[in-house]
Scaffold this active site. Structure first.
Site, PDB file in Angstrom:
ATOM      1  CG  HIS A 139      -1.907   0.984   1.375  1.00 52.75           C
ATOM      2  ND1 HIS A 139      -1.653   2.279   1.754  1.00 52.75           N
ATOM      3  CD2 HIS A 139      -3.238   0.904   1.162  1.00 52.75           C
ATOM      4  CE1 HIS A 139      -2.789   2.954   1.765  1.00 52.75           C
ATOM      5  NE2 HIS A 139      -3.771   2.148   1.410  1.00 52.75           N
ATOM      6  CG  ASP A 216       0.336  -2.119   6.195  1.00 53.65           C
ATOM      7  OD1 ASP A 216      -0.641  -2.214   6.971  1.00 53.65           O
ATOM      8  OD2 ASP A 216       0.298  -1.464   5.143  1.00 53.65           O
ATOM      9  CD  GLN A 219      -7.233  -4.734   3.946  1.00 49.55           C
ATOM     10  OE1 GLN A 219      -8.193  -5.456   4.187  1.00 49.55           O
ATOM     11  NE2 GLN A 219      -7.357  -3.452   3.709  1.00 49.55           N
ATOM     12  CE  LYS A 242      -7.480   0.000   5.772  1.00 49.35           C
ATOM     13  NZ  LYS A 242      -8.217   0.671   4.705  1.00 49.35           N
ATOM     14  CB  CYS A 380      -3.622   3.437  -1.749  1.00 51.43           C
ATOM     15  SG  CYS A 380      -4.770   4.807  -1.614  1.00 51.43           S
TER      16      CYS A 380
END
Lengths: 422, 164
Positions: A139, A216, A219, A242, A380
């Site tokens: 991302h 990261d 998700q 999220k 992104c």
């Protein structure tokens, strides 16, 4: 019996390890609304997930019953708000199994968390020529802060390649790690492809060479859950919205011994032990990194979201989403001209696709008129779009509240796209 | 298009737009162009480069474009290159302003009047369906903003998609 029927039968007959999704949907007020007089089919949770009543109630209750600034007042409200606020920090600690609650730093977003590491840890530890390893599926939030550091410090970015299916090439990853590598920063799960990266292996290999790792988890933590001790990542970042929580709140997890060695990122109130005009003594972690009044109500809301998820059971959520993805993959594969991007054997919850000559923006508009919300764009992740030589894709992302019927609605609306674009 | 199609979608995706979207006119990079600009729509990653050949006395003699985008943005760019060729810079500017209004404002709100080729404006009416799709207005106007930047900026310029 074709594949679709089999998958759906498996679900309907209760062989899946999921839950009664219709009951779960009642927890999310927005899911009962209509769009253009059609039932809302919300398939954009990877961008931002809807909020359960419990989160909404917790935030309303905070503002109507127990709101005050935190860490400052001696009065009852401030003490109560502070207790609630710090309890939410402990909830986050429990959710990702951190050793201590002071390893949890609240930020504005996952993006800010990465920027915090880039600014504080990066500026302290990186010299010209040092290398940071990221991947081709990152991302922008896990690309741009490092590029800014590259401009400032003259560091070098190395990119782990992916194959056509969107799987990280682990052999190449290992080869990229050298004596100049100072950090690995890679996503747990691709927001544009759904690929699940073998983060535990990534960490193990990097640690074998003494290199710290930032994951990261925007998700990954949502769909897979995470145990940061088991993973042994040095940094793990994610965002609240999220995770069925509010916007404006993110989390930086960092190992205490690493955070303790990092200077403050921003200066201001509530991050100091003592200020004179001659010098300032900073508080310990995590407060040293939380300058200014934090997002009090949002932190409370995030805590409520995580409690909700833990009560529902991350394993059951993952099982439900796995069934949905399998069903959707089978359904959409039947549509002529539809191409799926991201076919890694290990993937979750995300279907990225194009459909014939129709631009994803046109797909998005047409299915929207059927009440179906999908993302259409580059997500992104423009370097990833360049890899597949497409400007954008349409993306359906599945969450704990989505149903097989909603997948059917998506498929039907996509057939309408074919009617227009032929 | 079948009868199942909802009316506003039919307004948006008229045959003319689908045709220009699939077979864009003037999709090329002319060797003798002397003005160009690049436009980006950060929302979807679409990009367009507009090439113009402008004569010393300010006539747009040739207009062409390259890039990739959705049906709306491609059709808009294609029709734009057909309509601006042969016009003065002032005429092009006026057409852009009226077109922009057409995409963003209801009829009674038009403020610009005057020296615009109404026939050209009529042809652009097929794109006015974006009014019902606010998220798509920038698709329809990207090429025009880029054209505007090319005229204003000379040999090289860049434009961002309007967020209006």
């Amino acid at each position: 019996m074709n594949e679709i029927t089999k998958v759906r039968q498996g679900f309907d007959s209760g062989t899946a390890t999921g839950y009664d999704v219709e009951e779960v949907r009642k927890d999310f007020p927005i899911l009962s609304r209509t769009i253009y007089d059609k039932p809302l089919v919300y398939l954009d949770s990877a961008a931002s997930a809807q909020k359960p009543r419990r989160v909404i109630d917790a935030m309303v209750s905070c503002m109507t019953e127990e709101y005050s600034n935190v860490h400052r007042g001696v009065h009852w409200l401030s003490a109560t708000a502070t207790t609630r606020f710090e309890a939410a920090r402990k909830t986050v600690q429990r959710f990702i199994n951190a050793r201590e609650d002071r390893e949890i730093v609240f930020t504005r977003s996952a993006t800010e968390a990465i920027n915090l590491v880039a600014s504080s840890w990066g500026r302290t530890n990186l010299r010209e020529g040092d290398e940071i390893v990221i991947s081709h599926m990152e991302h922008h939030a896990n690309i741009v802060p490092w590029q800014m550091l590259r401009t400032e410090r003259g560091i070098v970015l190395k990119i782990v390649p992916i194959d056509e299916a969107g799987t990280l090439m682990m052999d190449e990853y290992e080869k990229l790690l050298g004596p100049k590598t100072k950090l690995v920063a890679i996503s747990h799960m691709s927001n544009a492809l759904g690929t699940i990266n073998p983060v535990k292996d990534i960490v193990r290999i990097a640690h074998g060479k003494g290199i710290p790792v930032l994951i990261d988890g925007c998700q990954g933590v949502t769909h897979l859950g995470v145990d940061v001790q088991d993973l042994d990542a040095d940094f793990y970042v994610f965002s609240g919205h999220k995770l069925y929580g509010p916007t404006g709140i993110g989390v930086l997890y960092g190992k205490a011994e690493i955070l303790e060695g990092m200077p403050p990122y921003q200066g201001g109130g509530d991050m100091i032990a003592r200020v004179t005009f001659e010098e300032t003594t900073f508080k310990g972690i995590p407060h040293r990194f939380e300058a200014g009044t934090p997002a009090i109500v949002e932190v409370i809301g995030l805590g409520a979201a995580l409690e909700y998820l833990m009560d529902l059971g991350l394993d059951r959520i993952a099982a439900h989403e796995r069934d949905l993805l399998a069903y959707a993959t089978a359904q959409l594969s039947e549509i002529p001209g539809l191409r799926i991007y991201g076919t890694s054997p290990d993937k979750a919850s995300i279907l990225s696709f194009t459909l014939g000559d129709a631009h994803p923006h046109d797909i998005g508009t047409i299915v929207d008129r059927a009440g179906v919300a999908v993302r259409a764009g580059h997500h992104c992740a423009q370097p990833l779009m360049d890899f597949y030589n497409v400007p954008a894709t349409a993306r359906a992302s599945f969450a704990l509240y989505n149903t097989f019927d909603e997948v059917d609605a998506l498929a039907a609306s996509l057939r309408r796209v074919r009617e227009i674009f032929g | 298009m079948t009868g199942l199609m909802m009316d506003d979608l039919r307004d948006l995706y008229q045959e003319v737009i689908l045709d220009h979207g699939k077979n864009p006119r003037n999709f090329r990079h002319p060797e003798d162009s002397n003005r160009e600009a690049r436009g980006d729509n950060p929302m979807c990653g679409d990009k367009v480069t507009v090439y113009l050949k402008v004569s010393p006395d300010g006539i747009v003699e040739d207009a062409a474009f390259e890039g990739r985008g959705c049906a709306i943005s491609t059709a808009s760019a294609s029709m734009m290159t057909e309509l601006v060729a042969g016009r003065t810079e002032a005429e092009v500017k006026a057409l852009f302003e009226r077109f922009h209004e057409m995409c963003t404002k209801d009829d009674h709100e038009h403020v610009h009047g005057g020296d615009v080729d109404e026939e050209a404006l009529d042809r652009l009416q097929v794109l006015a369906g974006v009014r019902q799709f606010p998220m798509r207005v920038k698709c329809a106007t990207l090429a025009w903003h880029t054209l505007d930047a090319a005229l204003a900026g000379g040999a090289r310029a860049s434009a961002r998609a309007s967020t209006e």
